[in-house]
Motif scaffolding. Structure first.
Motif, PDB file in Angstrom:
ATOM      1  N   SER A  59      43.149  35.684  32.781  1.00  0.00           N
ATOM      2  CA  SER A  59      42.598  35.786  34.134  1.00  0.00           C
ATOM      3  C   SER A  59      41.496  36.839  34.187  1.00  0.00           C
ATOM      4  CB  SER A  59      43.709  36.137  35.131  1.00  0.00           C
ATOM      5  OG  SER A  59      44.291  37.400  34.815  1.00  0.00           O
ATOM      6  N   ASN A  91      39.198  46.437  42.469  1.00  0.00           N
ATOM      7  CA  ASN A  91      40.379  45.587  42.303  1.00  0.00           C
ATOM      8  C   ASN A  91      41.494  46.182  43.157  1.00  0.00           C
ATOM      9  OD1 ASN A  91      40.831  47.865  40.762  1.00  0.00           O
ATOM     10  ND2 ASN A  91      41.224  46.816  38.855  1.00  0.00           N
ATOM     11  N   GLN A 139      45.601  38.313  46.378  1.00  0.00           N
ATOM     12  CA  GLN A 139      45.043  38.301  45.030  1.00  0.00           C
ATOM     13  C   GLN A 139      45.952  39.053  44.054  1.00  0.00           C
ATOM     14  OE1 GLN A 139      40.974  39.703  45.066  1.00  0.00           O
ATOM     15  NE2 GLN A 139      40.365  38.319  46.706  1.00  0.00           N
TER      16      GLN A 139
END
Length: 274
Positions: A70, A158, A188
């Motif tokens: 990912s 992030n 997410q």
């Protein structure tokens, strides 16, 4: 397929670095995961690509891929390794430079002692920026697996959840990390850190990274923990963050200022994946 790579690490957070400046990156997620396997592949926390910049104000772009294939938006230990790799390649000198990450431009400074200083941008606490689907609060609170967990949430390019604990070694990170990172309020997913305040200038931290698991170090996790605690006035503007793999220096004056991270980057070996 023969693929030349460089193995590097930032205080134990380890990487495979690929030179994609002249040859486009073309690995599928399953191929990345095979290389990342620690038993049958090379093994890494993240794979980093060095590519031509999309942003003309930046020298190079770096891509970030987790061990499961990912993508990631940012990696604090990784950008230091990218800067050190570029210095060794002869295309980056001592001093300041601007690189492009998946989450935007990043300023780096190569220090004379070999460490790398990185402007990680201003921490973003708004729930929509994390992203987190809860009303703004500090701390947030959720009831998970029959227990109540309080945490701070912040984006460093992030998403991160930060849980303050009395003893970082005894904290059940695997349980807390699994509960928070897969919670539907984090659309997410998120990285999860447990942090212990030793004193105002020193904290200890462990981090479970999404798509990876617990790592020896997490640069953005160190930034997130320092930012959450600094916002609460629990630590000084400059704080040493001790992780299982080593120590990072984080400096953040507070809202309206960008956050700076300083730490080492190390080369391990060169190799070829067949």
């Amino acid at each position: 397929m023969s693929l030349h790579f460089t193995k590097m690490h930032g205080i134990g957070n380890d990487f495979v670095v690929l030179d994609c400046r002249t040859q486009p990156f073309a690995l599928a997620p399953a191929q990345i995961a095979r290389i990342g396997d620690r038993h049958t592949g090379v093994g890494f926390d993240q794979l980093l690509t060095i590519e031509p910049a999309r942003d003309p104000s930046c020298l190079f772009y770096y891509g970030i891929y987790n061990a499961d294939g990912s993508m990631s938006g940012q990696c604090g230990n990784g950008v230091r390794c990218v800067a050190a790799w570029l210095r060794r390649a002869g295309v980056l000198g001592t001093g300041a430079a601007r690189l492009e990450s998946p989450s935007g431009a990043v300023s780096v400074e190569l220090l004379a002692d070999g460490r790398v200083r990185v402007d990680m941008g201003e921490p973003r606490f708004a729930p929509g920026d994390v992203p987190l689907t809860l009303p703004a609060a500090d701390p947030y609170a959720l009831t998970l697996d029959g227990g109540r967990i309080e945490f701070g949430a912040v984006s460093m390019g992030n998403p991160h959840a930060v849980v303050e604990v009395a003893d970082v070694d005894a904290a059940p990170l695997a349980q807390i990390g699994a509960a928070l990172s897969t919670n539907s309020h984090f659309p997410q997913s998120c990285n999860v850190g447990v942090v212990q305040i030793v004193e105002r200038a020193h904290v200890r931290l462990r981090v479970q990274e999404r798509g990876v698991g617990e790592t020896l170090a997490c640069g953005t996790g160190a930034c997130a923990a320092a930012a959450v605690l600094r916002r609460r006035a629990q630590v000084d503007a400059t704080v040493a963050v001790g992780l299982p793999g080593g120590r990072l220096e984080i400096r953040w004056q507070g809202p309206g200022h960008t956050l700076w991270m300083t730490g080492p980057a190390a080369f391990v070996y060169e190799g070829d994946w067949e």
